[in-house]
Write an enzyme that holds these catalytic residues in place. Structure first.
Site, short mmCIF file in Angstrom:
data_model
loop_
_atom_site.label_atom_id
_atom_site.label_comp_id
_atom_site.label_asym_id
_atom_site.label_seq_id
_atom_site.Cartn_x
_atom_site.Cartn_y
_atom_site.Cartn_z
CB CYS A 85 -25.60 -29.40 8.77
SG CYS A 85 -26.08 -30.55 10.08
CE1 TYR A 129 -26.97 -36.83 7.19
CE2 TYR A 129 -25.70 -38.69 8.03
CZ TYR A 129 -25.81 -37.34 7.76
OH TYR A 129 -24.78 -36.48 8.08
CD GLU A 165 -27.89 -32.89 5.69
OE1 GLU A 165 -28.06 -32.10 6.65
OE2 GLU A 165 -27.00 -33.75 5.67
CG ASP A 194 -21.12 -29.31 6.93
OD1 ASP A 194 -20.31 -30.11 7.46
OD2 ASP A 194 -21.94 -28.64 7.58
CE1 TYR A 249 -24.19 -31.50 5.05
CE2 TYR A 249 -22.41 -32.19 3.60
CZ TYR A 249 -23.17 -32.37 4.74
OH TYR A 249 -22.91 -33.44 5.57
CB CYS A 283 -24.94 -25.53 14.89
SG CYS A 283 -25.85 -24.26 13.95
CB CYS A 320 -31.54 -10.06 3.24
SG CYS A 320 -32.69 -10.33 1.88
#
Length: 206
Positions: free
Chosen positions: A48, A79, A91, A126, A131, A194, A203
């Site tokens: 998202c 959308y 997205e 999602d 996504y 969120c 990483c």
């Protein structure tokens, strides 16, 4: 009314861009080019786009961010069309940054650590191709760095017993702006949704 191709049911979209915002509500900068000389842009998909945009507008050296769609076939998608999974888009967030103030490695490190790039066509709850994880580059150097960072992070994920990276990495074709209400959504709606969640694996780049 949405028009579809008879061959593959992909929404055809429209020639005229959909309406969007002109100014970033946090930085005050224009969402649209031209951007300052020497600045670079990279387009990132991490699920998202609301949370992703907020994540990157807070990074020092980032000039402006914008929510949008990329990686698909439909021209100027809405959308609603993107959410059907038939446009091919995911997205994304356009990140325009000053390379003298923040490095590409820093942005890529944030990208890998702040979402789960092993989930395929989903990000947490999602679900859908819109996504999927993606990096769309705008220079040859970015493409090389993105692919190198993916290989580096895969080794870290392997060591942690996590899955294979499914992130799409390729040069950007076209970035399409999302509707105005999506731009800086979590600045306008601080309590809004969120779904960002990383793997907890560091990483080791930069």
């Amino acid at each position: 009314m949405t028009l579809f191709s008879k061959a593959n049911s992909t929404p055809l979209g429209r020639v005229t861009p959909i309406e969007t915002s002109s100014v970033h509500t946090v930085t005050g900068h224009s969402l649209h080019p031209p951007f300052p000389e020497g600045y670079e842009e990279i387009v990132l998909g991490m699920g998202c786009f609301w949370g992703v945009e907020r994540l990157f507008w807070q990074v020092p050296g980032v000039y402006v961010t914008a929510a949008g769609y990329a990686g698909g076939e439909t021209q100027n998608p809405t959308y609603q069309e993107t959410c059907t999974g038939q446009t091919g888009h995911t997205e994304v967030v356009r990140v325009v940054y000053d390379p003298s103030a923040t490095s590409l490695d820093t942005l890529l490190q944030i990208f890998w650590e702040q979402h789960d790039p092993t989930q395929g066509n989903r990000q947490g709850n999602d679900v859908g191709s819109q996504y999927r994880s993606a990096i769309f580059t705008t220079t040859d150097a970015q493409l090389i760095a993105a692919e190198k960072s993916a290989n580096t992070y895969q080794k870290a994920l392997d060591k942690a017993g996590r899955g294979a990276i499914t992130t799409e990495i390729k040069p950007l074709n076209t970035f399409y702006y999302a509707e105005a209400y999506h731009q800086q959504y979590l600045n306008k709606n601080p309590g809004g949704y969120c779904g960002l969640k990383g793997t907890g694996v560091t990483c080791p780049i930069g």
